[in-house]
Enzyme design. Structure first.
Site, PDB file in Angstrom:
ATOM      1  CG  ASP A  87      -2.150  -0.940   0.916  1.00  0.00           C
ATOM      2  OD1 ASP A  87      -2.571  -1.020  -0.255  1.00  0.00           O
ATOM      3  OD2 ASP A  87      -2.626  -1.583   1.859  1.00  0.00           O
ATOM      4  CG  ASP A 148      -7.569  -4.169  -1.795  1.00  0.00           C
ATOM      5  OD1 ASP A 148      -7.979  -5.182  -2.381  1.00  0.00           O
ATOM      6  OD2 ASP A 148      -7.889  -3.897  -0.635  1.00  0.00           O
TER       7      ASP A 148
END
Ligand code: GLY
Length: 373
Positions: A87, A148
């Site tokens: 991320d 994601d």
């Protein structure tokens, strides 16, 4: 049309700057954001909200607060604080890259390039993917990709544009292609995650972490896909990415409930207590606005997507937003982090607030957020 909602979010952000100090909001408990030092995957969203507020208002209070968060992200990188995950794109696109976009600050640009190198370390050449979670060789997660991650690829595309070094783009494209092939199913729904044999990249099976079951379609995952593939298209102009974003968007918006804000999983049984995920709707709207920028004027799906954006945004503003609740910290209620895991199943999500404001500013002012430049 959206001005009132924007101004309400800006007022709340001003109050939140005082409340949060050096800390970062994550998800809420009892209507109050849980705060953490800069050590979670979500911390860039607060930075992004501050930059958006600064761009909209020109008020230096927001600029100062946003710059302070970038300082914190610099220290985080120097000290390598919880960066062993994929991320990195969420963290540094919305903090240092945003600063570079707005102020052309060279230090911020260099910090963002360093962050891209950290993300590149997640590349597993044997499997040809970016490993989402856990250390290399991890028994459970070593062969796992997640949808994601498509939102982290813009950091790599941007690093390629900045440096001309092919490795950034090659990794992003290879990962996007693999995600397209294995995470997106034939009926345009999506797996949250997919497993490969880390030794040779042989595809094994789909799965989920936060969805209803392994083969279900977690609404937030589908939303990450809409936005992520649209951005891969923006950077590469590969029409397959545009087509994929559009297909995911159709699937998402064809399944809106009556109030136009999605439940947490498209396969979850619907009853009076079924949880929503307002953050999934906010991401999908922002992603569909990106998608629309690339669809030709005569595209057969354009009118449907435009209408879906309007209905979803109205649903968020009229039914889920905290407009008229001046003490509320969050912008939209009823997000869910993990209904399956019982973790913040009906609360504020800082990413939901970020995408809600990004979408409002795209609609009202044509501001675009910080995923590409
Ligand atoms: N990217 C983590 C989540 O959407 O919960």
């Amino acid at each position: 049309m959206w001005k009132h909602a924007i101004e309400d979010a800006i007022e709340k952000t001003k109050a939140n700057i005082e409340r949060y100090g050096d800390l970062f909001p994550h998800v809420s408990e009892n209507d109050r954001y849980l705060l953490n030092p800069n050590d979670d995957w979500t911390d860039g969203f607060w930075s992004g909200i501050l930059w958006l507020c600064y761009e909209y208002t020109g008020d230096k209070t927001f600029q100062q607060a946003a710059r302070q968060t970038v300082e914190s992200f610099k220290l985080r990188l120097e000290k390598n604080v919880v960066l062993d995950h994929h991320d990195i794109g969420f963290l540094y696109s919305l903090s240092s890259k945003a600063q570079w976009m707005i102020e052309k600050d060279e230090t911020a640009r260099l910090l963002t390039l360093q962050a891209a190198d950290v993300l590149l370390k997640r590349w597993r050449p044997k499997g040809q993917y970016i490993q989402a979670w856990g250390p290399e060789g991890d028994e459970q997660n070593g062969g796992r990709i997640i949808i994601d991650c498509l939102m982290n690829l813009p950091l790599l595309y941007w690093a390629y544009d900045q440096t001309g070094e092919a490795k950034y783009k090659e990794v992003a494209v290879a990962h996007a292609n693999l995600s397209r092939r294995y995470l997106v199913r034939g009926d345009d729904s999506s797996y949250h995650t997919f497993y490969f044999d880390p030794e040779n990249g042989v595809p094994l099976h789909g799965g989920t972490a936060q969805g209803y079951h392994d083969g279900s379609t977690w609404t937030r995952g589908q939303a990450w896909g809409i936005y992520g593939f649209a951005l891969s298209y923006r950077y590469t102009r590969d029409p397959l990415y545009l087509e994929t974003s559009k297909r995911l968007a159709r699937y998402f918006f064809e399944r809106l409930p009556e109030d136009h804000v999605v439940y947490w999983d498209f396969n979850a049984p619907i009853h009076a207590d079924t949880k929503r995920d307002s953050s999934a709707s906010a991401i999908a709207v922002a992603g569909a606005l990106e998608l629309l920028e690339h669809l030709p004027a005569g595209d057969a799906d354009r009118v449907f997507i435009e209408k879906a954006i309007e209905l979803s945004m109205k649903g968020l503003v009229e039914t889920y937003a905290t407009i008229g609740k001046p003490d509320a910290q969050g912008f939209i209620e009823r997000g869910s982090y993990s209904v399956r895991g019982g973790h913040a199943p009906d609360d504020y999500m800082i990413w939901g607030d970020y995408y809600y404001l990004e979408a409002l500013l795209r609609l009202e002012k044509g501001l675009k957020g910080y995923w590409y430049e």
